[in-house]
Scaffold this motif. Structure first.
Motif, mmCIF file in Angstrom:
data_model
loop_
_atom_site.group_PDB
_atom_site.id
_atom_site.type_symbol
_atom_site.label_atom_id
_atom_site.label_comp_id
_atom_site.label_asym_id
_atom_site.label_seq_id
_atom_site.Cartn_x
_atom_site.Cartn_y
_atom_site.Cartn_z
ATOM 1 N N GLY A 110 -29.462 54.912 3.881
ATOM 2 C CA GLY A 110 -29.255 56.154 4.620
ATOM 3 C C GLY A 110 -29.424 56.045 6.117
ATOM 4 O O GLY A 110 -29.404 57.047 6.821
ATOM 5 N N ARG A 111 -29.595 54.821 6.642
ATOM 6 C CA ARG A 111 -29.749 54.626 8.090
ATOM 7 C C ARG A 111 -28.915 53.426 8.516
ATOM 8 O O ARG A 111 -28.699 52.510 7.736
ATOM 9 C CB ARG A 111 -31.202 54.399 8.472
ATOM 10 N N ALA A 112 -28.489 53.445 9.776
ATOM 11 C CA ALA A 112 -27.721 52.332 10.326
ATOM 12 C C ALA A 112 -27.957 52.259 11.829
ATOM 13 O O ALA A 112 -28.455 53.209 12.439
ATOM 14 C CB ALA A 112 -26.236 52.510 10.039
ATOM 15 N N ALA A 113 -27.587 51.124 12.395
ATOM 16 C CA ALA A 113 -27.660 50.932 13.843
ATOM 17 C C ALA A 113 -26.424 50.152 14.274
ATOM 18 O O ALA A 113 -25.832 49.417 13.478
ATOM 19 C CB ALA A 113 -28.924 50.168 14.217
ATOM 20 N N ALA A 114 -26.046 50.322 15.518
ATOM 21 C CA ALA A 114 -24.885 49.605 16.046
ATOM 22 C C ALA A 114 -25.064 49.362 17.532
ATOM 23 O O ALA A 114 -25.747 50.131 18.217
ATOM 24 C CB ALA A 114 -23.603 50.396 15.807
ATOM 25 N N THR A 115 -24.451 48.291 18.000
ATOM 26 C CA THR A 115 -24.340 48.101 19.443
ATOM 27 C C THR A 115 -23.002 48.686 19.852
ATOM 28 O O THR A 115 -22.050 48.675 19.079
ATOM 29 C CB THR A 115 -24.371 46.609 19.824
ATOM 30 N N THR A 116 -22.939 49.218 21.038
ATOM 31 C CA THR A 116 -21.689 49.772 21.547
ATOM 32 C C THR A 116 -21.709 49.720 23.066
ATOM 33 O O THR A 116 -22.776 49.765 23.671
ATOM 34 C CB THR A 116 -21.465 51.208 21.022
ATOM 35 N N VAL A 117 -20.560 49.601 23.648
ATOM 36 C CA VAL A 117 -20.468 49.605 25.103
ATOM 37 C C VAL A 117 -20.278 51.056 25.544
ATOM 38 O O VAL A 117 -19.336 51.727 25.124
ATOM 39 C CB VAL A 117 -19.295 48.724 25.591
ATOM 40 N N GLY A 118 -21.190 51.542 26.368
ATOM 41 C CA GLY A 118 -21.144 52.926 26.832
ATOM 42 C C GLY A 118 -20.121 53.125 27.931
ATOM 43 O O GLY A 118 -19.528 52.176 28.449
ATOM 44 N N MET A 170 -10.891 47.712 23.512
ATOM 45 C CA MET A 170 -12.112 48.118 22.856
ATOM 46 C C MET A 170 -12.722 46.892 22.194
ATOM 47 O O MET A 170 -12.038 46.074 21.612
ATOM 48 C CB MET A 170 -11.787 49.206 21.833
ATOM 49 N N SER A 171 -14.026 46.760 22.259
ATOM 50 C CA SER A 171 -14.708 45.611 21.681
ATOM 51 C C SER A 171 -15.174 45.918 20.260
ATOM 52 O O SER A 171 -15.088 47.051 19.795
ATOM 53 C CB SER A 171 -15.907 45.245 22.551
ATOM 54 N N PHE A 172 -15.665 44.893 19.604
ATOM 55 C CA PHE A 172 -16.245 45.077 18.283
ATOM 56 C C PHE A 172 -17.738 45.296 18.441
ATOM 57 O O PHE A 172 -18.374 44.734 19.336
ATOM 58 C CB PHE A 172 -15.971 43.854 17.407
ATOM 59 N N ASP A 173 -18.307 46.132 17.575
ATOM 60 C CA ASP A 173 -19.727 46.459 17.627
ATOM 61 C C ASP A 173 -20.469 45.710 16.533
ATOM 62 O O ASP A 173 -19.934 45.502 15.445
ATOM 63 C CB ASP A 173 -19.930 47.966 17.385
ATOM 64 N N ALA A 174 -21.708 45.321 16.805
ATOM 65 C CA ALA A 174 -22.575 44.788 15.758
ATOM 66 C C ALA A 174 -23.094 46.003 14.992
ATOM 67 O O ALA A 174 -23.703 46.898 15.573
ATOM 68 C CB ALA A 174 -23.717 43.991 16.358
ATOM 69 N N PHE A 175 -22.832 46.052 13.692
ATOM 70 C CA PHE A 175 -23.231 47.191 12.860
ATOM 71 C C PHE A 175 -24.242 46.683 11.845
ATOM 72 O O PHE A 175 -23.987 45.689 11.151
ATOM 73 C CB PHE A 175 -22.006 47.772 12.143
ATOM 74 N N ALA A 176 -25.393 47.338 11.752
ATOM 75 C CA ALA A 176 -26.480 46.856 10.897
ATOM 76 C C ALA A 176 -26.958 47.932 9.933
ATOM 77 O O ALA A 176 -27.118 49.092 10.315
ATOM 78 C CB ALA A 176 -27.657 46.400 11.758
ATOM 79 N N VAL A 177 -27.166 47.511 8.684
ATOM 80 C CA VAL A 177 -27.794 48.356 7.670
ATOM 81 C C VAL A 177 -28.853 47.516 6.977
ATOM 82 O O VAL A 177 -28.759 46.287 6.933
ATOM 83 C CB VAL A 177 -26.783 48.901 6.634
ATOM 84 N N ALA A 178 -29.866 48.180 6.450
ATOM 85 C CA ALA A 178 -30.947 47.486 5.764
ATOM 86 C C ALA A 178 -30.575 47.218 4.307
ATOM 87 O O ALA A 178 -30.000 48.083 3.650
ATOM 88 C CB ALA A 178 -32.232 48.311 5.828
ATOM 89 N N THR A 179 -30.898 46.024 3.848
ATOM 90 C CA THR A 179 -30.743 45.679 2.432
ATOM 91 C C THR A 179 -32.101 45.229 1.907
ATOM 92 O O THR A 179 -33.050 45.069 2.682
ATOM 93 C CB THR A 179 -29.716 44.540 2.224
ATOM 94 N N ARG A 180 -32.165 44.978 0.630
ATOM 95 C CA ARG A 180 -33.426 44.491 0.041
ATOM 96 C C ARG A 180 -33.813 43.125 0.586
ATOM 97 O O ARG A 180 -34.963 42.728 0.526
ATOM 98 C CB ARG A 180 -33.303 44.415 -1.474
ATOM 99 N N TRP A 181 -32.843 42.385 1.119
ATOM 100 C CA TRP A 181 -33.092 41.029 1.607
ATOM 101 C C TRP A 181 -33.175 40.961 3.117
ATOM 102 O O TRP A 181 -33.206 39.892 3.690
ATOM 103 C CB TRP A 181 -31.991 40.090 1.094
ATOM 104 N N GLY A 182 -33.176 42.105 3.782
ATOM 105 C CA GLY A 182 -33.222 42.144 5.237
ATOM 106 C C GLY A 182 -31.974 42.788 5.793
ATOM 107 O O GLY A 182 -31.144 43.305 5.044
ATOM 108 N N PRO A 183 -31.798 42.748 7.102
ATOM 109 C CA PRO A 183 -30.656 43.420 7.705
ATOM 110 C C PRO A 183 -29.331 42.727 7.378
ATOM 111 O O PRO A 183 -29.266 41.507 7.294
ATOM 112 C CB PRO A 183 -30.935 43.365 9.199
ATOM 113 N N HIS A 184 -28.310 43.538 7.176
ATOM 114 C CA HIS A 184 -26.943 43.058 6.976
ATOM 115 C C HIS A 184 -26.189 43.478 8.236
ATOM 116 O O HIS A 184 -26.022 44.668 8.497
ATOM 117 C CB HIS A 184 -26.337 43.696 5.723
ATOM 118 N N VAL A 185 -25.768 42.501 9.041
ATOM 119 C CA VAL A 185 -25.137 42.779 10.328
ATOM 120 C C VAL A 185 -23.743 42.165 10.344
ATOM 121 O O VAL A 185 -23.576 40.989 10.017
ATOM 122 C CB VAL A 185 -25.960 42.208 11.501
ATOM 123 N N THR A 186 -22.750 42.956 10.703
ATOM 124 C CA THR A 186 -21.377 42.466 10.832
ATOM 125 C C THR A 186 -20.752 43.041 12.095
ATOM 126 O O THR A 186 -21.182 44.078 12.600
ATOM 127 C CB THR A 186 -20.507 42.889 9.624
#
Length: 131
Positions: free
Chosen positions: A46-54, A1-17
Motif C-alpha cells: 500500500g505504499r511506494a516511492a519514486a524519484t522524479t525530476v521536478g 522525459m526521463s525514467f523514474d526509479a520506482f520502489a515498493v516493499a516486498t517480503r525480501w526488501g525493496p523492489h526497485v525498477t
C-alpha cells in the motif's frame, strides 16, 4: 522525459525498477504489467516511492500511499472515483512524454508479450504525501 526509479516493499526488501512516470496533480503515475512483482507488492504494502525530476530540474524523491487501478478489477476503480477521473490526463501526459516508447510498442505490436500490451497493464498511482 526521463525514467523514474520506482520502489515498493516486498517480503525480501525493496523492489526497485526504472519506470516511465509523471507527476500529475499531486500524484505519481506509472504503469506496469498486471501480474508483475511490482503490482503485487503495491497491492500488499500500500505504499511506494519514486524519484522524479521536478520542474526546477532537481531530482526529487516522492512517496505515499499507492493505489493499483486495474480495469479487470472494477472494485479498484470504484474505490477512488476522483483518482480514476484524473487518470486520462495523467496517462496522456505519460504517453506524450514517452512518445518514442509508445511508438516502439505500436511498431512491434505483434512481438510484444500480451501482458505488456495496454489490456494487460495496470496503473500505479502514488499519492504524494512525502517529498
Amino acid at each position: 522525459m526521463s525514467f523514474d526509479a520506482f520502489a515498493v516493499a516486498t517480503r525480501w526488501g525493496p523492489h526497485v525498477t526504472l519506470q516511465a512516470g509523471v507527476v500529475h496533480l499531486g500524484r505519481h503515475w506509472t504503469t506496469t504489467a498486471r501480474r508483475s512483482a511490482k503490482a503485487r507488492a503495491a497491492r500488499r504494502s500500500g505504499r511506494a516511492a519514486a524519484t522524479t525530476v521536478g520542474r526546477d530540474g532537481a531530482l526529487h524523491i516522492v512517496a505515499g500511499a499507492v493505489r493499483v487501478l486495474d480495469g479487470s478489477r472494477p472494485g479498484s476503480l470504484l474505490a477512488d472515483p476522483f483518482t480514476v477521473g484524473l487518470a486520462p490526463g495523467a496517462l496522456a501526459r505519460l504517453a506524450f512524454g514517452q512518445l518514442s516508447q509508445v511508438l516502439g510498442y505500436a511498431e512491434a505490436a505483434t512481438a510484444v508479450p500480451v501482458g505488456w500490451l495496454p489490456l494487460g497493464r495496470v496503473v500505479l498511482v502514488t499519492e504524494i504525501s512525502d517529498e
